[in-house]
Enzyme design. Structure first.
Site, PDB file in Angstrom:
ATOM      1  N   SER A   1       2.269   9.441  27.007  1.00 56.08           N
ATOM      2  CA  SER A   1       1.952   9.427  25.617  1.00 56.08           C
ATOM      3  C   SER A   1       1.576   9.868  23.895  1.00 56.08           C
ATOM      4  O   SER A   1       1.428  10.228  22.995  1.00 56.08           O
ATOM      5  CB  SER A   1       0.309  10.481  25.922  1.00 56.08           C
ATOM      6  OG  SER A   1       1.182  11.887  26.015  1.00 56.08           O
TER       7      SER A   1
ATOM      8  N   THR B   1       3.368   9.510  32.233  1.00 57.76           N
ATOM      9  CA  THR B   1       3.776   9.265  33.543  1.00 57.76           C
ATOM     10  C   THR B   1       2.953   8.793  35.398  1.00 57.76           C
ATOM     11  O   THR B   1       3.886   8.379  35.902  1.00 57.76           O
ATOM     12  CB  THR B   1       4.093  10.531  33.857  1.00 57.76           C
ATOM     13  OG1 THR B   1       4.347  11.633  32.602  1.00 57.76           O
ATOM     14  CG2 THR B   1       4.522  11.561  35.206  1.00 57.76           C
TER      15      THR B   1
END
Length: 354
Positions: free
Chosen positions: A86, A35
């Site tokens: 991730s 992010t």
């Protein structure tokens, strides 16, 4: 107005570090995506952003240019290892990351490493690095809960704090740390506890190592678990790790998924059990069968806090207890343990010490 505010912030930041003497430390940023490198359609797109919306993440060069304040604390170089959320990372990615960190920290010219990362598996990567990196130099993982384009994006301040932390001599020999929301967490203690809140990362059982105030770390505790250069794990020559699966327990759960994990070739199973590691009779029977077939079994808890300590029912079956490790961290530790031994007594020692 924006230019005036930026000018005031820069002057205040310069005042904070004006007493720093001598050459700046050299910190390398290893970017992996997440992010903190993502973009949304507008400033109010706080959960709908990134590749899934057709917007490619920014690279390390753009990230470094976007947050010039970090350069006041260190000489900075950057490398783009991966650029994905991730949730898309693999064990092979973690091995690549760990090996690159070891190479960098072996250089006299590098004083620390900051890893930019997505939040979904941040705690797993941090704990993995905490077990395998062979240096006492600072390694700091940093992320954000809001994209760079979001209103009140937390990425820039988190990144500056991470650089300031990695640059500070007091950060040495603290193990791998996570720096988020002005808080310094140990890799052992940290957990993501909320889906979207900027204060998602907490240390429920251990408490924080410290806090960042005016870009300076204030430590309140030190890690007592073995970490980094103190550990027995070596991944330098490993291309992958043994398969370990996690099975979640609920009321009435049978042994179906345990049996499936064994059939899939799992070398270890983490059973995320009820309360103090409890489970149904059917699940227990499947775990016993798995153990008889040479699969290492770790008994943990789905509660999210507290210890699962050895009891007679677990010890007599050669089950390992997770102690204070969450299921994801138990999996990381067991994968590494199985590269050394499958002796349940030795692996229990590792769960006690790490």
């Amino acid at each position: 107005m924006k230019a005036l505010l930026l000018s005031i912030i820069e002057e205040e930041t310069m005042a904070i570090i004006k007493d720093n003497a001598g050459p700046k430390p050299h910190i390398t940023i290893l970017a992996t995506g997440g992010t903190i490198a993502s973009r949304g359609g507008n400033s109010l797109s706080l959960t709908d952003y990134g590749v899934s919306t057709g917007r490619q993440p920014v690279g390390i060069d753009t990230l470094m240019e976007a947050v010039p304040e970090m350069h006041q604390f260190a000489e900075i170089s950057g490398e783009q290892l991966f650029n994905v959320g991730s949730s898309k990372l693999s064990i092979e990615n973690l091995l690549t990351l760990a090996k690159r960190i070891d190479v960098l920290l072996s250089m006299e010219t590098i004083d620390g490493v900051v890893v930019t990362h997505g939040t979904d598996t941040l705690e797993e990567t941090a704990y993995f690095l905490n077990l395998v990196v062979k240096s006492d130099k600072p390694v700091v993982l940093v992320a954000s809960m809001r994209p760079a384009t979001g209103l009140s994006a937390d990425g820039p301040i988190n990144l500056v704090n991470a650089i300031a932390l990695a640059s500070n001599p007091s950060a040495r020999n603290k193990g791998v740390m996570v720096c988020m929301n002005d808080q310094i967490s140990s890799a052992f203690g940290v957990a993501k506890t909320n889906t979207t809140n900027v204060a998602a990362f907490k240390c429920p059982d251990t408490g924080y190592l410290g806090i960042m105030q005016n870009f300076e770390p204030f430590f309140m505790s030190v890690p007592v678990k073995r970490h980094t250069h103190q550990t027995e794990f070596d991944v330098a020559n490993l291309a992958t790790l043994p398969r370990v699966d996690i099975v979640y327990t609920a009321l009435g759960t049978d042994g179906l998924f345990i049996d499936a994990a064994v059939a899939a070739g799992a070398k270890g199973i983490i059973n995320s059990g009820l309360g103090h590691g409890n489970m149904s009779a059917a699940a227990m029977a499947s775990l016993e069968a798995a153990r008889e077939n040479g699969v290492t079994v770790v008994v943990g808890s789905r509660t999210g806090g507290g210890l699962v300590t050895p009891t007679q029912q677990f010890m007599q079956r050669d089950f390992i207890t997770a102690m204070m490790h969450s299921a994801p961290k138990s999996r990381i530790l067991l994968m590494l343990a199985l590269t050394i031994t499958d002796d349940p007594r030795e692996i229990q020692r590792m769960f006690d010490q790490y």
